[in-house]
Every structure is written in structure tokens, then in C-alpha cells.
Design an enzyme around this catalytic site. Structure first.
Site, PDB file in Angstrom:
ATOM      1  N   GLU A   1       0.805  -1.225   0.000  1.00 38.43           N
ATOM      2  CA  GLU A   1       0.000   0.000   0.000  1.00 38.43           C
ATOM      3  C   GLU A   1       0.838   1.276   0.000  1.00 38.43           C
ATOM      4  OE1 GLU A   1      -0.941  -2.648   1.953  1.00 38.43           O
ATOM      5  OE2 GLU A   1      -2.858  -3.159   1.038  1.00 38.43           O
TER       6      GLU A   1
ATOM      7  N   HIS B   1     -11.779  -4.835   8.626  1.00 37.67           N
ATOM      8  CA  HIS B   1     -12.173  -4.693   7.214  1.00 37.67           C
ATOM      9  C   HIS B   1     -13.555  -4.067   7.072  1.00 37.67           C
ATOM     10  CE1 HIS B   1      -8.939  -7.650   6.796  1.00 37.67           C
ATOM     11  NE2 HIS B   1      -8.903  -7.397   5.505  1.00 37.67           N
TER      12      HIS B   1
END
Lengths: 342, 326
Positions: B60, B129
Site C-alpha cells: 500500500e 475490514h
């Protein structure tokens, strides 16, 4: 001087090639290198003085001792090649051709600074000179430099991104994300690890499980080479090879520049983690500027008088920058709110 | 006019901008070959090829850093971070790099990029999440933050985000991907910093974002039919810039304000809006400002627990009704 693969380097136990004598520079190149390195040296000495006088606040990380790295690398570039680095950035800016006045005035927080005083020592940029900062977070510039290279490849030009970071940053995680992406996408980026042997106050061997940082790309198949970063000839020679490697479409490459900073990590660091003898040894035996001076005099390519004249010219530039940076107006209060958004 | 899912609107919005501008490049994990983990980017690889639509490693920081590096040279990357929870992995770029570059460079560096991300709960993914993290981004000077609630806004705000010269964080809601809406044919270009009145009403203003918009609308129907309370629902859409004019205008008409927020309560976006309304329109209010939020807890995975954590239609109806009759 072939660029060794990491496999070969690992097999030989070291990627270091400091014992090889690099090719000579021409007289003009030696004199240009002498002048460019001296400008950085005198600029940084002056910045240190102004800091001591209270005219510069915040952080101030001096580049003294490491001048051959940026000057040698800059000699291998062409227009449009990009440079990005961390917070020890004054030398990189001067090597890229940014004006002493603008850099010094940024240090003193004046409106004539490259960022009108809003960036400070660690955050300066010149898109015109292809210098993309000047980044304060250790290692953050490595993915950014990788992105510069991606843009070059996307546009199909043959420009190269020079992405500098230190031995300390070499242990940050985003560096390895970048290595993997750069090799996977075959991006034209030269990762230049300026190994000045201390990450802040911690010696490389106390912070790094493996101390030959040139091999840090081996897991990703990126070749690397350790270079005598105190010798501008060696830097230029390896820089030219690395630039060609990238322009020829071979993807990323790592250059570990073995160098040394004479001053502390920042102005607030008395550097008590190393001996005076260690520093003196570098100053007297390895100094990048004195090496060039000695060669120029030994080969009778210049004279004491001519080199002194260069020093006088350089000092005049730096004094002018200091004068400007001392007397220039502070930023207008309205600047607080400009350039937050477009 | 055609009916489109929120999911298909994402792909159409990106395609609209990539067709228009060759400087737009799209990158992220599983976005090309797999068409996105939520299948929101299906077809883009075939349409634009592997140079412009790029699968990345699971990295990321490198994704956002490379996007910014490219943006500094004038490209207009759209980068996907699969789940907004992962912003914590690459927050240096979101908090320190994108939003500061223009300011620190005297306007020389530009960062015209968009970060798309799957935000929010409803899929039983658990605490790492499912979060709504729009407030993480709202607090950072230099970022723009949008969160569309319907397919038309996805396309229009995507166009506005890509064409904007500043970094824009684009929150897509995971639980909205399957929802459908009418979308006009042809190019759709919206404006950042504009809220819309999703349902007019005269008794109270309910400010909502993303998944909370359809819930607020359903609650408003019930409040009207069951309690005779006529609520105006404002889809805030854009947290930065914030459309204070529409928000203050609505409160001035209804004299009551409620927020429905999926983010956890502390420092949620509604707290800032409540502060603005208290400062600017205190004497327009006929009662206290009420925030209906997820509690200050990590999100659980179990169906029952996740359902009671998020503001539900029933909770909205109950809180508004009680407060209006207090």
C-alpha cells in the site's frame, strides 16, 4: 567497473570496489567538481553559523563531508532527469542548480525562500530544476521517486529518477515495497543509498543485520554496487554506468555511496557517539574537496592562487545568500492560508 | 437513462475519465485482471490495456507513493486501496505527503490524484475490514473527501475528483455496491463540495453520508407515516469541501438537526457539523443537535452484533421521534 549483479557481489562477500582507481576527470570537470563541492561546503558552513546566531530555527541537517555524492551524480545526468531526497537536502538543491539565495532564505524563513518560508530546511522543491524535494519522513521519498520513474516509463521518455536515501532509511519498510515494484515494472530509477555510517546516532552495524547496503535489492533481483562516495571521480563513473543501465531499459539499480558526515545528524546533535579521531581521519585523509585540490595541484592543472580565487568567488555567493536571507522580509501573514488547496 | 448498480457506476466513472484524458492511470491490488475484489473495475483492463490499468503488488505504501510521484509530474493517477482500514498501513502518504506537498512547495508541487477505497460495514468482515474512516481523512488539511451514496453520484463525483487539482479521497461503500439507481446517459460531471437534498421536509434535518443516506430516507418515510414528522434528508456527499450553505439553509428551515454517522462516535464527522451549526445557527435551533452514530467500539463480525452497532432505520426513527417529542 562492470555493474556487478548482487549474486556476484554476494559470492565475493562484498560489493565494495573502493580499491579500484576510477578514471580521471578532465581538467574542466575537476575544476567544476571542485567549485560545486566547495559551494555546498561553504553554504553549509554558513548555514551552521546562521543557526548558531539564532537566524535559522527548527531542524538543520548539514551535508558537509558528503559533497562528492551529489556533485558526482549530477555530472552524469541530462535535462529532465529527476532528483528526490530526504531531509539532508541542501547539497542536492545546490547541485541541481537551485539558487543559494532561495535556499538560504528558506532556512531563515523569509519570503524569498523557495517555499516562501513555509517549507523550511527539510521541504524545498524546484520543479523547474527537476528537484522534487526535500522530504521530512525517513524513507517516504523512496516510493515517490519510484513514481517519478513510473511516470517516465508511462510517457515513454528516457529520463531517470535519482532517488536518494540514507543508511538509516534503508531499514524502512516502504523502501522494499518500492524495490519490488520498481523491478517488477522495470522502472528507470537509481536508488542511491548515502551511507554516511550513522542513522542519527546509531552506527550502521548496530542498526543493520547486513551492512553492505548495496545488496539490499538482491531479494528483488536489483543489482547494486558500493562506491567510494568520497571520491567524485568514482561517483561520476558509477553514476554514468547506472544512468545508462536505466536509460537502456534495464530497470532499477542501487548505488551505495560510502560517505561520511563531519557534523552531527542535525545542529542539535553533538555527535558524541563517535570519536574525534574518526572524524579527523576522514577530514585529513578522505576529504572529497581536498582530493580534487590535491590532484589539480599535483598534475599542475591549476594553482593555489587559481583555487583560492574560486574559493573567494564561492564565498561571495554564500555571503550574498546569507545577507539576502538575513535582510529579506518575513512572509506576509496571509501566506498562512495560501496553497493549502489549489 | 438506465438503471445501473453502484458497482458498475465505479467502472463507468473511471472509464469516462480515462477515455477523456490519457494522463489518467489506474492502479491497485487485483484491480485489472480480477476486476477488483468487489468487481467494481471489471472491463477496464480490456478497454484501456495493461499500461494504464495496473495490478500492483500488495504494497500500500508503494501504491500511494508511486501514485503521488507520478502525480507530481502531471499524471492523474487513480489508486485503489482495497479496504479503507488499510489506510493505516499507508497513512504517511495520506497524512504527510499528499496534503502537504502544495503548501510546502509554494504551490510548485501538485498532487492531482484520487484514492478510491471500499469503506464501511455490513459484510461481517469484522474490526479490520469494516470501518468507516472518512473522519480520519476529514481532519487533515490539504485533502478533499467525498463519499457518494448512489450510482449517479459515483460517476459524477469520480469525474469531479479526477479533474480536481488536489488529492481526493473517494470513499465507496461496500454495502452499496449491489444497490441500483437511475443514471443518465452520456458524460456526468458533478462538483465537489456540494450536498444534495435527498428528501425535502419541514420538521427536522437529517444529515447523512453514504450507506446512512438510504437508511435515513427509509427512516424519514416511517417518521412521516407513523409519527407525522416530516424530515428533510441531506446527503452530505462531500466532507471536504463541506457544503455549509445547504446544511445551514436546511437547519434554518426545519430548526432541528440530526446526524446519522457510520463512523464511531468520538470525533465523527457529525461532531464537526454540529459544532459549525452551533456556531453559525444556534438561534435557528428549536432543540438539541442529536448525533446517531456507531458507538465508540471496534466493529464485531457476528451478524447480530454488527447490525446493532450501526445506526439502523429503527434506531434513527426512535431517536428522532423521541427527541422531537421531548
Amino acid at each position: 567497473m562492470a555493474i556487478a549483479s548482487n549474486k556476484a557481489a554476494a559470492q565475493s562477500g562484498s560489493a565494495r570496489r573502493e580499491t579500484e582507481v576510477p578514471p580521471d576527470l578532465t581538467k574542466d570537470q575537476e575544476i567544476a567538481a571542485f567549485r560545486d563541492m566547495l559551494l555546498i561546503r561553504r553554504f553549509e558552513e554558513k548555514a551552521g553559523q546562521l543557526y548558531g546566531m539564532g537566524l535559522i530555527g527548527g531542524f538543520c541537517h548539514l551535508y558537509i563531508g558528503q559533497e562528492a555524492v551529489v556533485v558526482g551524480m549530477q555530472m552524469s545526468l541530462k535535462a529532465g532527469d529527476q532528483v528526490i531526497t530526504g531531509y539532508r537536502d541542501h547539497g542536492h538543491m545546490l547541485a541541481c542548480g537551485m539558487e543559494s539565495r532561495g535556499v538560504m532564505a528558506e532556512l531563515t524563513g523569509r519570503r524569498g525562500g523557495y517555499s516562501k518560508g513555509k517549507g523550511g530546511s527539510m521541504h524545498m522543491f524546484s520543479v523547474e530544476k527537476s528537484f522534487y524535494g526535500g522530504h521530512g519522513i525517513v524513507g517516504a521519498q523512496v516510493p515517490l521517486g519510484t513514481g517519478l520513474a513510473f511516470a517516465n516509463k508511462y510517457r515513454g521518455n528516457d529520463n531517470v529518477s535519482l532517488t536518494y536515501f540514507g543508511d538509516g532509511a534503508a531499514n524502512q519498510g516502504q523502501v522494499y515495497e518500492s524495490f519490488n515494484m520498481a523491478k517488477l515494472w522495470n522502472l528507470p530509477v537509481i536508488y542511491i543509498i548515502e551511507n554516511n555510517q550513522y542513522g542519527m546516532g546509531t552506527a550502521v552495524a548496530r542498526a543493520s543485520a547486513t551492512t553492505t547496503l548495496a545488496t539490499r535489492g538482491s531479494a528483488h533481483g536489483i543489482p547494486g554496487e558500493s562506491v567510494d562516495g568520497m571520491d567524485v571521480r568514482a561517483v561520476k563513473a558509477v553514476g554514468e554506468k547506472a544512468v545508462k543501465w536505466c536509460r537502456d531499459g534495464n530497470g532499477p539499480i542501487i548505488l551505495e555511496m560510502m560517505t561520511y558526515r563531519y557534523r552531527g545528524h542535525s545542529m542539535s546533535d553533538p555527535a558524541k557517539y563517535r570519536t574525534k579521531e574518526e572524524v579527523d581521519k576522514y577530514r585529513t585523509e578522505r576529504d572529497p574537496i581536498e582530493q580534487v585540490r590535491a590532484r589539480l595541484l599535483a598534475k599542475k592543472l591549476s594553482s593555489d592562487e587559481a583555487l583560492k580565487k574560486i574559493d573567494t568567488e564561492v564565498r561571495a555567493i554564500v555571503n550574498d545568500a546569507a545577507e539576502f536571507a538575513t535582510n529579506d522580509a518575513e512572509p506576509d501573514a496571509s501566506e498562512l492560508y495560501t496553497d493549502v488547496y489549489a | 437513462m438506465a438503471e445501473l448498480t453502484y458497482r458498475d457506476a465505479v467502472a463507468r466513472g473511471i472509464a469516462q475519465e480515462m477515455e477523456r484524458d490519457p494522463d489518467v492511470v489506474f492502479l491497485g491490488e487485483d484491480v485489472a485482471g480480477a476486476g477488483g475484489v468487489f468487481k467494481a473495475t471489471v472491463g477496464l483492463l480490456d478497454k484501456f490495456g495493461p499500461l494504464r490499468v495496473r495490478d500492483t503488488p500488495i504494497s500500500e505504501q508503494a501504491i500511494l507513493g508511486a501514485a503521488m510521484g507520478a502525480a507530481m509530474t502531471g499524471l492523474k493517477p487513480i489508486a485503489e486501496i482495497m479496504f479503507s482500514d488499510f489506510f493505516a498501513v499507508c497513512f504517511d502518504y495520506i497524512a504527510n505527503e499528499f496534503p502537504k506537498s502544495r503548501y510546502m512547495s509554494n504551490g510548485q508541487l501538485k498532487c492531482p490524484l484520487v484514492v478510491r477505497t471500499g469503506n464501511g460495514a455490513g459484510s461481517r468482515f469484522g474490526a479490520q475490514h469494516s470501518q468507516s474512516v472518512e473522519n480520519w481523512c476529514m481532519m487533515i488539511p490539504g485533502l478533499k473527501v467525498v463519499a457518494p451514496s448512489n450510482p449517479r453520484d459515483v460517476i459524477g463525483l469520480m469525474a469531479a475528483a479526477v479533474r480536481d487539482p488536489d488529492p481526493v479521497i473517494f470513499f465507496e461503500h461496500k454495502s452499496l455496491y449491489a444497490t441500483k439507481g437511475e443514471v443518465p446517459d452520456g458524460e456526468i460531471v458533478d462538483r465537489l463540495g456540494t450536498a444534495t437534498i435527498a428528501r425535502p421536509g419541514k420538521d427536522a434535518t437529517i444529515l447523512a453520508l453514504a450507506l446512512m443516506v438510504p437508511r435515513a430516507l427509509a427512516a424519514a418515510e416511517k417518521l412521516k407515516s407513523e409519527h407525522g414528522i416530516d424530515c428533510e434528508v441531506v446527503d452530505v456527499r462531500s466532507l471536504v469541501p463541506l457544503d455549509t450553505q445547504t446544511i445551514l439553509g436546511s437547519v434554518a428551515r426545519t430548526h432541528r438537526m440530526f446526524t446519522v454517522e457510520e463512523n464511531p462516535r468520538l470525533c465523527g464527522w457529525g461532531a464537526e457539523l454540529a459544532s459549525i451549526v452551533a456556531d453559525e445557527a444556534f438561534y435557528d435551533l428549536d432543540g438539541p443537535i442529536v448525533r446517531i452514530t456507531t458507538p465508540h467500539i471496534p466493529l464485531p463480525a457476528a451478524d447480530l452484533l454488527e447490525d446493532i452497532a450501526l445506526p439502523s432505520v429503527e434506531r434513527i426513527v426512535d431517536r428522532v421521534n423521541k427527541s422531537m417529542n421531548a
